[in-house]
Design an enzyme around this catalytic site. Structure first.
Site, short mmCIF file in Angstrom:
data_model
loop_
_atom_site.label_atom_id
_atom_site.label_comp_id
_atom_site.label_asym_id
_atom_site.label_seq_id
_atom_site.Cartn_x
_atom_site.Cartn_y
_atom_site.Cartn_z
N SER A 176 0.83 -1.20 0.00
CA SER A 176 0.00 0.00 0.00
C SER A 176 0.87 1.25 0.00
O SER A 176 0.40 2.32 -0.32
CB SER A 176 -0.85 0.07 1.26
OG SER A 176 -1.21 -1.16 1.73
N HIS A 231 -2.19 -3.01 -6.62
CA HIS A 231 -2.74 -2.70 -5.29
C HIS A 231 -4.26 -2.85 -5.26
O HIS A 231 -4.97 -2.09 -5.90
CB HIS A 231 -2.31 -1.27 -4.88
CG HIS A 231 -2.74 -0.92 -3.49
ND1 HIS A 231 -3.21 0.31 -3.13
CD2 HIS A 231 -2.77 -1.69 -2.37
CE1 HIS A 231 -3.52 0.29 -1.85
NE2 HIS A 231 -3.27 -0.90 -1.37
N GLU A 284 -5.02 -0.45 -8.28
CA GLU A 284 -4.03 0.52 -8.75
C GLU A 284 -2.89 -0.27 -9.39
O GLU A 284 -2.33 -1.17 -8.75
CB GLU A 284 -3.50 1.35 -7.58
CG GLU A 284 -4.53 2.31 -7.01
CD GLU A 284 -4.00 3.12 -5.83
OE1 GLU A 284 -4.09 4.35 -5.85
OE2 GLU A 284 -3.51 2.52 -4.86
N ASN A 311 -4.21 5.92 -1.20
CA ASN A 311 -3.75 6.12 0.18
C ASN A 311 -3.12 7.49 0.41
O ASN A 311 -3.08 7.97 1.53
CB ASN A 311 -2.79 5.01 0.59
CG ASN A 311 -3.55 3.76 1.00
OD1 ASN A 311 -4.70 3.83 1.37
ND2 ASN A 311 -2.89 2.61 0.93
#
Ligand code: CAA
Length: 295
Positions: free
Chosen positions: A120, A141, A153, A191
């Site tokens: 992450s 991701h 992602e 994130n």
């Protein structure tokens, strides 16, 4: 580029089990590697529970459920990942641990095998650099719960080839996901925005701006989020969030990524959220009640 037929998944926790499930559901032979039989059994039980949910809702029939489970193989031996065309790593956010696995796998897998990390927040280049296949290294991701969340992602680092990037995008689509392209920058797209928001919610609680329940209600009813920040923190895991925040703080040195003291204390005392039964909420009751944090 070799066609992807067999996928290896390193780690069968919250993310790894979800990733393995969606790969097997999409028709890939999937080999999952955990460090112990007990962890493999736990991961397999998660997958079965998730598939059973789909069967109960009539979205999956019993025969297809069996076929999906038959495509899954569980092992504790890294060598069994040698025939994989793609290996997706979903172990703890610890660069040393990840790199020790990548180094070993680099020697075990053929030159065509693509390596992908579900990290992450760690730098993909820091992993690609310990292998001999920087051009065949990407970030993939996924989001929790993996079987439900549509997004992946796809992270291209400085060494990733265009062909690998395109194959990773196509692979994500083959799982029924929507891929987005992100640069190898800590936290990628989601994130980078989500983590400071979650940490701000904890800081607001520390400052007494509102209660856990009211802050959660504020964001669900006021902004239409499916979960308020504390419910989401408990869902993602406070241990995971803490690690991500530390990694992002080390990368950017900006106060908004610094883990707040309350988060640190909760992690130190094993309050990881749903996975340990207690975080901002106490899950020993149904419905969960707000934990007494001595605030
Ligand atoms: N497997 C299969 N299906 C599942 C599932 C699972 N593990 N979990 C939930 N579902 C299904 C349910 O069966 C239900 O299906 P139907 O719509 O067909 O009935 C659907 O998902 C919705 O679930 P629920 O009705 O039980 O509950 P809900 O409406 O509250 O939705 C949720 C649950 C999808 C998790 C929703 O609350 C949500 O979207 N929450 C936010 C999740 C989020 O933000 N995730 C990202 C976290 S960040 C991250 O993962 C990345 C990182 O690096 C930290």
């Amino acid at each position: 580029m070799a066609e992807i037929k067999t996928v290896g998944v390193l780690g069968c926790g919250l993310m790894g089990s979800g990733i393995a499930q969606v790969c097997a559901q999409a028709g890939y032979r999937t080999i999952v590697r955990e460090v112990s039989d007990a962890l493999n059994q736990k991961g397999k039980a998660n997958i079965i529970a998730s598939l059973d949910k789909l069967v109960q809702k009539g979205k999956l029939d019993g025969g297809t459920r069996e076929q999906i489970l038959n495509r899954l193989q569980f092992t504790t031996d890294l060598k069994e990942l040698a025939p994989c065309d793609l290996v997706i790593e979903a172990v703890t956010e610890d660069l040393e641990l990840k790199n020790s696995l990548w180094k070993e796998l680099d020697g075990l897998c053929g030159p065509q095998t693509i390596f992908a990390s579900n990290t992450s927040s760690l730098t993909i280049a820091a992993m690609a650099a310990v292998t001999s296949r920087g051009d065949r290294f990407v970030g993939l991701h996924f989001f929790n719960p993996v079987p439900v969340m549509k997004l992946v992602e796809v992270v291209r680092t400085v060494t990733t080839s265009q062909a690998t990037f395109e194959q990773a995008m196509a692979f994500a689509r083959s799982l029924g996901k929507e891929p987005i392209a992100a640069k190898d920058s800590s936290g990628f797209i989601v994130n980078l925005l989500l983590v400071p928001y979650l940490l701000d919610a904890i800081r607001a609680l520390e400052r007494g701006v509102g209660s856990v329940e009211d802050i959660d209600k504020g964001m669900t009813l006021g902004c239409g989020h499916p979960m308020g920040p504390f419910t989401l923190l408990d869902f993602v895991g406070l241990d995971t969030t803490y690690k991500i925040a530390e990694i992002m703080f080390n990368e950017y040195r900006e106060a908004r990524y610094a883990p707040p003291p309350l988060l640190r204390r909760m992690v130190l005392t094993g309050m990881y959220g749903r996975k340990t039964g207690r975080g901002f909420y106490d899950y020993s009751t149904n419905p969960p009640t707000v934990s007494n944090l001595g605030l």
